[in-house]
Design a protein around this motif. Structure first.
Motif, short mmCIF file in Angstrom:
data_model
loop_
_atom_site.label_atom_id
_atom_site.label_comp_id
_atom_site.label_asym_id
_atom_site.label_seq_id
_atom_site.Cartn_x
_atom_site.Cartn_y
_atom_site.Cartn_z
N THR A 10 6.75 -2.46 5.21
CA THR A 10 5.59 -1.74 5.37
C THR A 10 5.03 -1.39 4.16
O THR A 10 5.32 -1.05 3.17
CB THR A 10 5.93 -0.41 6.15
N TRP A 12 1.14 0.62 3.14
CA TRP A 12 -0.06 1.26 3.31
C TRP A 12 -1.35 1.08 2.36
O TRP A 12 -0.95 0.98 0.96
CB TRP A 12 0.01 2.65 3.56
N HIS A 13 -2.44 0.94 2.68
CA HIS A 13 -3.57 0.89 1.78
C HIS A 13 -3.66 2.35 0.87
O HIS A 13 -3.46 3.35 1.48
CB HIS A 13 -4.64 0.60 2.52
N ASP A 64 -6.32 4.37 7.78
CA ASP A 64 -5.30 5.01 8.51
C ASP A 64 -3.73 4.89 8.14
O ASP A 64 -3.66 3.84 7.53
CB ASP A 64 -5.37 4.44 10.06
N LYS A 65 -3.13 6.00 7.90
CA LYS A 65 -1.88 6.20 7.28
C LYS A 65 -1.82 5.74 6.08
O LYS A 65 -0.62 5.40 5.26
CB LYS A 65 -0.98 5.25 8.23
N GLY A 66 -3.03 5.69 4.98
CA GLY A 66 -3.08 5.22 3.92
C GLY A 66 -2.68 6.53 3.06
O GLY A 66 -2.73 7.76 3.51
N THR A 70 -3.40 10.56 4.23
CA THR A 70 -2.20 11.32 4.32
C THR A 70 -2.22 12.63 3.60
O THR A 70 -1.91 13.64 3.84
CB THR A 70 -0.98 10.55 4.07
#
Length: 86
Positions: A10, A12-13, A64-66, A70
């Motif tokens: 996984t 994340w950006h 999203d979820k970066g 967060t």
């Protein structure tokens, strides 16, 4: 990209490029302290302000979820009050 743990598939950006990351870090630090511990009524407003700042510095920062989204969610929950070291 942010990889949450070693060996993770996984990612994340974070930011579009290193310069954008530097601007977002500097802007976030300049904005701190966000609020005091007893200012619950300001948590969401400060998070929204931080989102606007980050989006202006890098249009991709709030993925999203970066990392930055967060962080803003945590700010909205009151996790980043101005702590005083004793």
């Amino acid at each position: 990209m942010q990889i949450p743990k070693i060996g993770s598939a996984t990612a994340w950006h974070v930011n579009r490029h290193l310069g954008a990351f530097h601007r977002c870090v500097a802007g976030t630090i300049a904005r701190f302290p966000f609020y005091e511990e007893d200012e619950e009524d300001r948590f969401q407003g400060v998070a929204d302000e931080l989102r606007r700042l980050l989006a202006a510095l890098d249009a991709t920062a709030l993925a999203d979820k970066g990392l930055w989204e967060t962080l803003c969610d945590d700010v909205a929950m009151g996790d980043y009050a101005n702590w005083e070291e004793e």
